[in-house]
Design a protein around this motif. Structure first.
Motif, PDB file in Angstrom:
ATOM      1  N   VAL A  49       0.683  -1.131   0.758  1.00  0.00           N
ATOM      2  CA  VAL A  49      -0.076   0.083   0.008  1.00  0.00           C
ATOM      3  C   VAL A  49       0.586   1.322  -0.210  1.00  0.00           C
ATOM      4  CG1 VAL A  49      -1.909   1.337   1.438  1.00  0.00           C
ATOM      5  CG2 VAL A  49      -2.388  -0.790   1.173  1.00  0.00           C
ATOM      6  N   GLU A  53       0.991   4.278  -2.958  1.00  0.00           N
ATOM      7  CA  GLU A  53       0.506   5.316  -2.844  1.00  0.00           C
ATOM      8  C   GLU A  53       2.013   6.244  -3.537  1.00  0.00           C
ATOM      9  OE1 GLU A  53      -0.201   5.106   1.512  1.00  0.00           O
ATOM     10  OE2 GLU A  53      -2.486   5.156   1.482  1.00  0.00           O
ATOM     11  N   CYS A  57       1.263   6.666 -10.314  1.00  0.00           N
ATOM     12  CA  CYS A  57       0.564   6.052 -11.183  1.00  0.00           C
ATOM     13  C   CYS A  57       0.003   5.836 -12.753  1.00  0.00           C
ATOM     14  CB  CYS A  57      -0.277   6.967 -11.497  1.00  0.00           C
ATOM     15  SG  CYS A  57      -1.670   7.999  -9.814  1.00  0.00           S
ATOM     16  N   PRO A  92      -5.157   2.781  -1.803  1.00  0.00           N
ATOM     17  CA  PRO A  92      -5.735   4.049  -2.795  1.00  0.00           C
ATOM     18  C   PRO A  92      -6.377   3.456  -3.883  1.00  0.00           C
ATOM     19  CG  PRO A  92      -3.090   3.582  -2.290  1.00  0.00           C
ATOM     20  CD  PRO A  92      -4.455   2.146  -1.968  1.00  0.00           C
ATOM     21  N   HIS A  95      -6.277   4.592  -7.560  1.00  0.00           N
ATOM     22  CA  HIS A  95      -5.407   3.993  -8.099  1.00  0.00           C
ATOM     23  C   HIS A  95      -6.398   2.494  -8.997  1.00  0.00           C
ATOM     24  CE1 HIS A  95      -1.811   5.860  -7.777  1.00  0.00           C
ATOM     25  NE2 HIS A  95      -1.742   5.519  -6.446  1.00  0.00           N
TER      26      HIS A  95
END
Length: 444
Positions: A49, A53, A57, A92, A95
């Motif tokens: 995670v 984060e 992207c 998140p 995404h």
């Protein structure tokens, strides 16, 4: 290898405690590297995670659902199983994720429903062979790209479409008014999609046949009928005459959404057919059409082009000495070096093996020679670690020809290739330009 430039352009963040792939982990990585992406493995949810984060992207995020059975919900929790809902809450939400599941999990529709409603980019059933998984992940990388401009021309009156909004989606919209000159405009613009309103088709039913029967017509160009009211008889005639699709136009926003989807599929098809899998650059097929389009545009706008062909020096020796896998690394690193120095309007292709082609837009022969020589120097400066503490430098040779001195893509390639041969014969590690006599040799 020591460089600030990442070796692989893309990466996959992979959450999995047990390596489940049919083959082994090292082979999975080897396959991924050949497709120019890396895989980072995570066995802890918190670390995964945090990495997601922190990511920009541009990566793919893959989750093996079987791993949930062996993961604790947090460091203080003694449970062996992390519930899917808990995982989805932690991920998140900005995404999207790729989920891998067993056949048993895949048979449960409610689970599939939960996944696709929870930022699911895609899901797949395992076990899955390494090469298949890597190929599917590569396709997802392709789909996430914004992609090239898709050109669309339409004949007839069509109210409500917003050309600026479509251009934001990389769709160029051109309105044409005269049915009898449509074939000439299509030849000039080479659009990916042609839209014809039902009113125009009813007046001139030979429109599509005129477009289709041209021997030089793009066989994958899509021609669609824009239909305001259902008319089964007209629809049957339209399909029989060569239309690919019938598109209702009752709602302009709905039509725009359909065009965006069609443009996305066109880009995916282009990439899968016209891109080199190892580097992501244009392949020979992709280069040919784009080069022809660029030459056509240069003729219309009165611009010059510089066409360069390059080849890695002594590449067979590199493969024979350090192995084909290392040779692939050299090719990928060269592709990154070249890509960092081409403009948005330029073309870059891995033409085959260790040979690359670059086309510089609005560029003279002398400027093209200088830009290609700067690329040569940048590549020569890269240290490749062939063994522990053992660094080597490699080079390439190149040839350049210019438009409009040479008119066609084939003429430009043959002349630039002849200059490449001259550079090789003259000692390698240099660029030769057609008719200019220019060349530069690096210190060996």
């Amino acid at each position: 290898m020591m460089s600030d430039v990442p070796l692989y352009k893309n990466k996959v963040l992979f959450l999995s405690q047990n390596f489940f792939i049919k083959d082994n982990r090292s082979e999975l990585l080897l396959c991924a590297h050949k497709y120019d992406f890396d895989i980072l493995f995570f066995s802890e949810v918190s670390n995964f995670v945090a990495a997601v984060e922190a990511d920009g992207c541009h990566s793919l995020y893959v989750i093996d659902l079987d791993a949930l059975h062996n993961m604790q919900a947090d460091m203080q929790d003694s449970r062996k199983t992390l519930m899917l809902g808990e995982l989805l809450q932690r991920l998140p939400c900005k995404h999207s994720y790729v989920y891998l599941q067993s056949a048993r999990q895949g048979s449960r529709f409610l689970l599939q429903q939960r996944l696709v409603d929870s930022n699911c980019l895609a899901y797949a059933e395992k076990p899955i062979a390494n090469d298949v998984l890597v190929d599917k992940l590569f396709n997802l990388f392709v789909q996430q790209k914004r992609g090239d401009l898709v050109r669309l021309i339409y004949l007839g009156e069509l109210a409500g479409l917003d050309p600026a909004a479509l251009l934001d989606e990389r769709i160029e919209l051109t309105h044409h008014l005269d049915a009898q000159t449509l074939h000439l405009r299509v030849k000039e613009l080479q659009p990916d999609i042609v839209l014809i309103t039902d009113a125009e088709y009813a007046r001139t039913e030979s429109l599509v046949r005129v477009l289709r029967k041209n021997m030089e017509a793009d066989p994958v160009r899509e021609i669609a009928l824009l239909q305001r009211q259902p008319d089964p008889a007209l629809t049957r005639r339209a399909l029989a005459s060569g239309f690919d699709a019938i598109v209702p136009v009752a709602d302009a926003d709905l039509l725009a959404a359909q065009l965006v989807n069609r443009a996305s599929k066109i880009r995916i098809g282009r990439d899968l057919i016209g891109k080199d899998r190892a580097t992501g650059l244009l392949n020979k097929v992709g280069l040919q059409k784009k080069a022809q389009d660029l030459i056509r545009r240069a003729g219309l706008e009165g611009c010059q082009l510089a066409f360069g062909v390059i080849d890695i020096d002594k590449f067979k020796t590199i493969n024979d000495t350090w192995g084909h896998y290392f040779g692939d690394i050299v090719i990928k690193r060269l592709s990154l070096t070249l890509a960092s120095q081409v403009g948005e309007s330029d073309l870059l292709s891995r033409f085959g093996g260790e040979e690359f082609v670059v086309v510089f837009w609005d560029c003279t022969l002398e400027q093209g020679w200088a830009r290609l020589d700067a690329m040569r120097q940048a590549f020569c400066a890269i240290p490749f670690e062939v063994g522990a503490g053992d660094f080597r430098h490699f080079s390439f040779s190149g040839g350049v020809a210019a438009y409009p001195e040479y008119k066609s893509e084939n003429e430009l390639f043959l002349r630039a290739d002849a200059m490449l041969y001259e550079a090789k014969e003259g000692g390698r590690n240099q660029i030769c330009a057609a008719s200019s006599g220019q060349r530069r040799s690096a210190a060996h």
